[in-house]
Motif scaffolding. Structure first.
Motif, PDB file in Angstrom:
ATOM      1  N   ASP A 150       0.834  -1.193   0.000  1.00 48.90           N
ATOM      2  CA  ASP A 150       0.000   0.000   0.000  1.00 48.90           C
ATOM      3  C   ASP A 150       0.872   1.248   0.000  1.00 48.90           C
ATOM      4  O   ASP A 150       2.098   1.176   0.082  1.00 48.90           O
ATOM      5  CB  ASP A 150      -0.997  -0.004   1.162  1.00 48.90           C
ATOM      6  N   ASP A 151       0.238   2.399  -0.098  1.00 52.58           N
ATOM      7  CA  ASP A 151       0.971   3.660  -0.281  1.00 52.58           C
ATOM      8  C   ASP A 151       1.847   4.009   0.913  1.00 52.58           C
ATOM      9  O   ASP A 151       2.868   4.689   0.750  1.00 52.58           O
ATOM     10  CB  ASP A 151      -0.003   4.802  -0.548  1.00 52.58           C
ATOM     11  N   THR A 152       1.466   3.560   2.122  1.00 52.98           N
ATOM     12  CA  THR A 152       2.267   3.897   3.298  1.00 52.98           C
ATOM     13  C   THR A 152       3.602   3.168   3.307  1.00 52.98           C
ATOM     14  O   THR A 152       4.493   3.511   4.076  1.00 52.98           O
ATOM     15  CB  THR A 152       1.514   3.550   4.596  1.00 52.98           C
ATOM     16  N   GLN A 153       3.737   2.165   2.448  1.00 53.38           N
ATOM     17  CA  GLN A 153       4.959   1.373   2.392  1.00 53.38           C
ATOM     18  C   GLN A 153       5.899   1.819   1.277  1.00 53.38           C
ATOM     19  O   GLN A 153       6.869   1.135   0.976  1.00 53.38           O
ATOM     20  CB  GLN A 153       4.589  -0.107   2.211  1.00 53.38           C
ATOM     21  N   VAL A 154       5.595   2.975   0.680  1.00 61.32           N
ATOM     22  CA  VAL A 154       6.386   3.488  -0.443  1.00 61.32           C
ATOM     23  C   VAL A 154       6.823   4.914  -0.136  1.00 61.32           C
ATOM     24  O   VAL A 154       6.083   5.686   0.478  1.00 61.32           O
ATOM     25  CB  VAL A 154       5.573   3.455  -1.751  1.00 61.32           C
ATOM     26  N   GLY A 155       8.029   5.270  -0.561  1.00 65.82           N
ATOM     27  CA  GLY A 155       8.537   6.617  -0.371  1.00 65.82           C
ATOM     28  C   GLY A 155       9.231   7.121  -1.620  1.00 65.82           C
ATOM     29  O   GLY A 155       9.412   6.402  -2.605  1.00 65.82           O
ATOM     30  N   VAL A 156       9.630   8.404  -1.578  1.00 65.22           N
ATOM     31  CA  VAL A 156      10.338   9.052  -2.681  1.00 65.22           C
ATOM     32  C   VAL A 156      11.713   9.472  -2.190  1.00 65.22           C
ATOM     33  O   VAL A 156      11.842  10.101  -1.134  1.00 65.22           O
ATOM     34  CB  VAL A 156       9.562  10.291  -3.179  1.00 65.22           C
ATOM     35  N   ASP A 157      12.739   9.133  -2.940  1.00 64.36           N
ATOM     36  CA  ASP A 157      14.105   9.528  -2.595  1.00 64.36           C
ATOM     37  C   ASP A 157      14.365  10.941  -3.134  1.00 64.36           C
ATOM     38  O   ASP A 157      15.043  11.139  -4.136  1.00 64.36           O
ATOM     39  CB  ASP A 157      15.108   8.530  -3.180  1.00 64.36           C
ATOM     40  N   TYR A 158      13.789  11.920  -2.438  1.00 65.00           N
ATOM     41  CA  TYR A 158      13.897  13.314  -2.877  1.00 65.00           C
ATOM     42  C   TYR A 158      15.351  13.769  -2.998  1.00 65.00           C
ATOM     43  O   TYR A 158      15.703  14.522  -3.903  1.00 65.00           O
ATOM     44  CB  TYR A 158      13.184  14.231  -1.879  1.00 65.00           C
ATOM     45  N   ALA A 159      16.181  13.339  -2.077  1.00 64.21           N
ATOM     46  CA  ALA A 159      17.546  13.871  -2.003  1.00 64.21           C
ATOM     47  C   ALA A 159      18.371  13.552  -3.236  1.00 64.21           C
ATOM     48  O   ALA A 159      19.306  14.294  -3.579  1.00 64.21           O
ATOM     49  CB  ALA A 159      18.242  13.336  -0.750  1.00 64.21           C
ATOM     50  N   ASN A 160      18.058  12.460  -3.921  1.00 66.82           N
ATOM     51  CA  ASN A 160      18.890  12.018  -5.037  1.00 66.82           C
ATOM     52  C   ASN A 160      18.183  12.049  -6.386  1.00 66.82           C
ATOM     53  O   ASN A 160      18.730  11.565  -7.377  1.00 66.82           O
ATOM     54  CB  ASN A 160      19.396  10.593  -4.756  1.00 66.82           C
ATOM     55  N   THR A 161      16.991  12.637  -6.432  1.00 60.40           N
ATOM     56  CA  THR A 161      16.283  12.681  -7.697  1.00 60.40           C
ATOM     57  C   THR A 161      16.918  13.696  -8.640  1.00 60.40           C
ATOM     58  O   THR A 161      17.508  14.701  -8.199  1.00 60.40           O
ATOM     59  CB  THR A 161      14.793  13.001  -7.493  1.00 60.40           C
ATOM     60  N   LYS A 162      16.788  13.439  -9.918  1.00 62.27           N
ATOM     61  CA  LYS A 162      17.241  14.387 -10.934  1.00 62.27           C
ATOM     62  C   LYS A 162      16.069  15.125 -11.573  1.00 62.27           C
ATOM     63  O   LYS A 162      16.250  16.192 -12.150  1.00 62.27           O
ATOM     64  CB  LYS A 162      18.042  13.652 -12.014  1.00 62.27           C
ATOM     65  N   HIS A 163      14.884  14.544 -11.461  1.00 63.22           N
ATOM     66  CA  HIS A 163      13.685  15.189 -12.009  1.00 63.22           C
ATOM     67  C   HIS A 163      12.476  14.585 -11.314  1.00 63.22           C
ATOM     68  O   HIS A 163      12.304  13.367 -11.309  1.00 63.22           O
ATOM     69  CB  HIS A 163      13.596  14.951 -13.515  1.00 63.22           C
ATOM     70  N   ILE A 164      11.641  15.422 -10.723  1.00 65.85           N
ATOM     71  CA  ILE A 164      10.433  14.950 -10.056  1.00 65.85           C
ATOM     72  C   ILE A 164       9.229  15.644 -10.674  1.00 65.85           C
ATOM     73  O   ILE A 164       9.268  16.844 -10.967  1.00 65.85           O
ATOM     74  CB  ILE A 164      10.494  15.170  -8.530  1.00 65.85           C
ATOM     75  N   VAL A 165       8.169  14.869 -10.905  1.00 66.55           N
ATOM     76  CA  VAL A 165       6.921  15.379 -11.477  1.00 66.55           C
ATOM     77  C   VAL A 165       5.842  15.265 -10.409  1.00 66.55           C
ATOM     78  O   VAL A 165       5.632  14.190  -9.842  1.00 66.55           O
ATOM     79  CB  VAL A 165       6.509  14.581 -12.729  1.00 66.55           C
ATOM     80  N   MET A 166       5.150  16.378 -10.134  1.00 68.07           N
ATOM     81  CA  MET A 166       4.117  16.389  -9.103  1.00 68.07           C
ATOM     82  C   MET A 166       2.789  16.829  -9.699  1.00 68.07           C
ATOM     83  O   MET A 166       2.721  17.852 -10.383  1.00 68.07           O
ATOM     84  CB  MET A 166       4.506  17.321  -7.957  1.00 68.07           C
ATOM     85  N   TYR A 167       1.758  16.052  -9.409  1.00 69.01           N
ATOM     86  CA  TYR A 167       0.406  16.329  -9.868  1.00 69.01           C
ATOM     87  C   TYR A 167      -0.386  16.902  -8.693  1.00 69.01           C
ATOM     88  O   TYR A 167      -1.028  16.163  -7.953  1.00 69.01           O
ATOM     89  CB  TYR A 167      -0.257  15.062 -10.381  1.00 69.01           C
ATOM     90  N   GLY A 168      -0.310  18.197  -8.481  1.00 68.94           N
ATOM     91  CA  GLY A 168      -1.035  18.802  -7.377  1.00 68.94           C
ATOM     92  C   GLY A 168      -0.503  18.436  -6.011  1.00 68.94           C
ATOM     93  O   GLY A 168      -1.133  18.760  -5.002  1.00 68.94           O
ATOM     94  N   ARG A 169       0.640  17.755  -5.947  1.00 67.74           N
ATOM     95  CA  ARG A 169       1.248  17.443  -4.644  1.00 67.74           C
ATOM     96  C   ARG A 169       1.963  18.701  -4.173  1.00 67.74           C
ATOM     97  O   ARG A 169       3.132  18.932  -4.460  1.00 67.74           O
ATOM     98  CB  ARG A 169       2.230  16.270  -4.773  1.00 67.74           C
ATOM     99  N   ASN A 170       1.201  19.532  -3.445  1.00 67.06           N
ATOM    100  CA  ASN A 170       1.647  20.874  -3.070  1.00 67.06           C
ATOM    101  C   ASN A 170       2.578  20.798  -1.858  1.00 67.06           C
ATOM    102  O   ASN A 170       2.257  21.240  -0.761  1.00 67.06           O
ATOM    103  CB  ASN A 170       0.421  21.738  -2.777  1.00 67.06           C
TER     104      ASN A 170
END
Length: 695
Positions: A150-170
């Motif tokens: 489920d979604d609580t078991q997933v994360g985003v490695d913000y620190a090492n991303t080269k490009h992130i796309v957000m759909y209204g994730r303010n």
């Protein structure tokens, strides 16, 4: 003499680690825990306003029993024994005449949710539910349909991303300090942020690329991106070969969804859609399409969230630095799991859930959280059985469930309403009994296991004694359980007993936790082996583009795309969201935060406002099929002409909340209660409204 207490904030649901400086039983200062990487002393405005909540004379200060009609504000003070006996006696009578299934417990997920779940299992009711489905039930279902997690078991490695796309994730207003710090660090090293939203938010202002998309058309955009990625061979073929089931079916499905077709639907130029696909391919796999936090917008929400996750899979950006990762828990770091009271052996409950979660109405929604948007219908229809009592713990159904008038009418039918809370909110105001919880600086709570690339344990410790006649939530639950003969499932008396129970199989001590408020269980990030070791929990062991979860329940993996129809003349799509200052509907009366944002406004596009004779700051009436409300207009170019927007959580009508009462408008009063029945979330942005100037 001053002392520092390491704890966890609870001014929002993120629960940032904090350091509280105390002298003579008074809080002098709160800051982010300086020992925690990514926090390092930082704290948002809400966290700083915890001191104001501690001192606020308008928060709940003692148990109360209603003496007049519901909502009249007529109460008498009660002792804890009297109030708990009253609740237990009423619950006992309901159980005798209607069964425990007629009792509901709703709450915002918290550190002690395993205790309230154990309470409900102990008395024999299947009807524990949380706020989660109202926010992100369809995100949960989308992940389970593709990965088994489920979604609580997933994360985003913000620190090492080269490009992130957000759909209204303010992200820069729905604040998460560690994530923001990590993303800003990555952007400082050249990472790109593409932000897609009908409204220009603070996050949009930080973006490398911003698209003002037509409301409700994100899915068309994603199908066009997939079209380009597959047609031009931009995807990670090796990752797809090993780990994706249904690639060819997806290829055939998106073949007609050209960028030109998406341009007609979204308003985004076809050439820009193609350019984004190519840019992302250059940076793969260190890219992330953010799956969203609140995923409760439209009736096809689960398919939008699935498309976002599938884009990550096409880029090979799963379980890799800079992309998505599956959170590793305490066990992955070599320790035993935390004990949870809800994991004990309980008598089997044969009754179905009241909301049809995981069965009839929402067949593949997660029954661990339920579907609270079904509350009013279940009460009024008495199907599958009569509901007689609702206990709400830090959960506000009248502000968070669409069609507030229907919810209020349904609540009036119940025999017992119990509010366990810190503030006198809308639900507490109409409750029969109010049981005041000590605020987070006045109590300890269950230990938190923070799963991630580097799993941690965190602890909330009591910083000061309660200012009023209040109790910790876990103790309220325990004392109710004792009165109802279910105390054996909650064998504790103190918070230290709970901590000892949780840690008994871990090999860790509470003293280690208390020293700095957290324990990091590994120095190196834990990634699974992408070549041979991605343990997806789907039946196929792969990422299921063709989903067994969906298909077995009668839902197609790739349903025909339905175009978003034009609005009728004079109508708008109502959008709602958050700002950096407030948490849902719980902070509007806070003395500090109310000064910063005291009411919400209706964002309306300048051209639409001109047609309607609306000027900036003037009062307007917003009306829908469900209700009407008065609010001030914010005339701006920074919102799509088809949409209007308001902040969630305003429109309070409780006289006891003097700073917030009658300020702004409630979105729940206007929203129609429609749902994504496949995913499980309500469709909060489906409501159409009309706007007129009030002279």
């Amino acid at each position: 003499m001053t002392r520092d207490v390491y704890s966890l904030c609870f001014m929002c649901t993120i629960r940032c680690p904090i350091k509280v400086t105390v002298e003579n039983d008074e809080v002098l200062w709160i800051e982010g825990n300086p020992h925690v990487p990514g926090i390092e002393g930082a704290l948002c405005a809400k966290g700083s306003a915890g001191v104001a909540l501690l001192q606020d004379h308008e928060r709940l200060r003692h148990p109360m029993i209603r003496t007049g009609p519901r909502g009249s504000g007529q109460w008498r003070r009660a002792s804890w024994d009297e109030a708990l006996d009253f609740v237990a006696d009423r619950l006992r009578g309901i159980i005798e005449h209607h069964g425990a299934r007629s009792i509901l417990w709703g709450e915002r997920t918290n550190l002690n949710t395993h205790i309230s779940k154990a309470f409900m299992k102990g008395i024999g009711s299947p009807n524990h539910f949380t706020h989660d489905a109202l926010c992100k039930g369809s995100v949960n279902t989308a992940f389970r349909s593709l990965t088994g997690y489920d979604d609580t078991q997933v994360g985003v490695d913000y620190a090492n991303t080269k490009h992130i796309v957000m759909y209204g994730r303010n992200l820069f207003e729905a604040l998460e300090i560690k994530a923001i710090n990590n993303l800003l660090g990555a952007m400082g090293k050249g990472a790109k942020l593409t932000y897609i939203d009908p409204r220009v938010t603070v996050t949009a202002s930080k973006a490398t690329r911003y698209w003002m998309i037509r409301p409700g058309t994100d899915l068309a955009l994603n199908y066009a991106l997939m079209h380009v990625i597959l047609e031009e061979g931009l995807f990670d073929a090796e990752f797809a070969r090993r780990w994706v089931l249904g690639l060819e079916e997806l290829r055939a499905f998106v073949e007609p969804f050209t960028p030109a077709r998406a341009e007609e639907e979204t308003g985004i130029p076809a050439a820009e859609i193609t350019a984004l696909a190519r840019e992302l391919a250059e940076d793969k796999p260190a890219v992330a399409f953010h799956y969203g936090y609140r995923g409760a917008h439209h009736t096809n929400e689960v398919y939008l969230r699935r498309s976002i996750i599938m884009l990550n899979a096409l880029m090979g950006s799963i379980e890799t630095p800079g992309g998505l990762f599956f959170k590793k828990g305490i066990k992955a770091a070599g320790y035993g799991e935390l004990g949870k009271y809800a994991a004990q052996d309980f008598p089997k409950i044969a009754d179905p859930r009241f909301d049809g979660s995981g069965s009839t109405r929402f067949p593949i929604a997660d029954p661990a959280h339920g579907n609270p948007q079904a509350l009013a219908q279940a009460i009024l229809s008495e199907q599958p059985y009569p509901i007689k009592a609702l206990i709400a713990n830090r959960f506000e159904p009248l502000q968070s469930i669409p069609d507030a008038s229907a919810t209020r009418g349904a609540l009036d039918k119940l025999d017992l309403l119990v509010s366990i809370d810190i503030n006198m909110n809308e639900f507490a105001w109409c409750a029969d009994v109010v049981l005041p919880e000590s605020m987070y600086l006045e109590r300890g709570d269950s230990i938190q296991a923070v799963s991630g690339l580097k799993p941690q344990l965190c602890i909330r410790q009591q910083a000061v004694t309660p200012r009023h006649d209040t109790k910790p939530g876990w103790l309220i639950v325990k004392q109710l359980a004792d009165r109802l003969g279910a105390g054996k499932y909650l064998p504790f008396e103190t918070i230290e007993d709970i901590w000892s129970y949780q840690l008994q199989g871990t090999g860790l001590t509470v003293e280690e936790l208390q020293a700095r408020g957290f324990i990091s269980l590994t120095e190196k990030p834990i990634f699974w082996d992408r070549a041979n070791g991605l343990p997806f929990k789907t039946p196929s062991g792969k990422i299921e583009f063709v989903s067994s979860l969906l298909e077995n329940a009668g839902f197609p993996s790739f349903p025909a795309y339905a175009r978003v129809e034009p609005l009728s003349e004079g109508s708008f799509r109502l959008l709602v969201g958050r700002c950096a200052v407030h948490t849902h509907g719980s902070t509007q009366n806070n003395p500090y935060l109310n000064e910063l944002v005291s009411e919400n406004e209706l964002w309306i596009n300048s051209s639409a406002a001109a047609r309607l004779g609306i000027t900036d700051g003037c009062p307007v009436e917003v009306s829908s099929s469900r209700g009407a409300a008065t609010i001030r207009a914010k005339v701006t170019e920074f919102i799509h002409p088809e949409a209007v927007f308001m902040l969630h959580g305003f429109g309070n009508t409780v006289p006891a909340q003097t700073r917030a009462c009658m300020k702004g408008a409630s979105d729940a009063l206007l929203q129609e209660n429609v749902s994504d029945f496949a995913g499980g979330s309500p469709a909060l942005d489906e409501t159409q409204v009309r706007v007129k100037r009030l002279d």
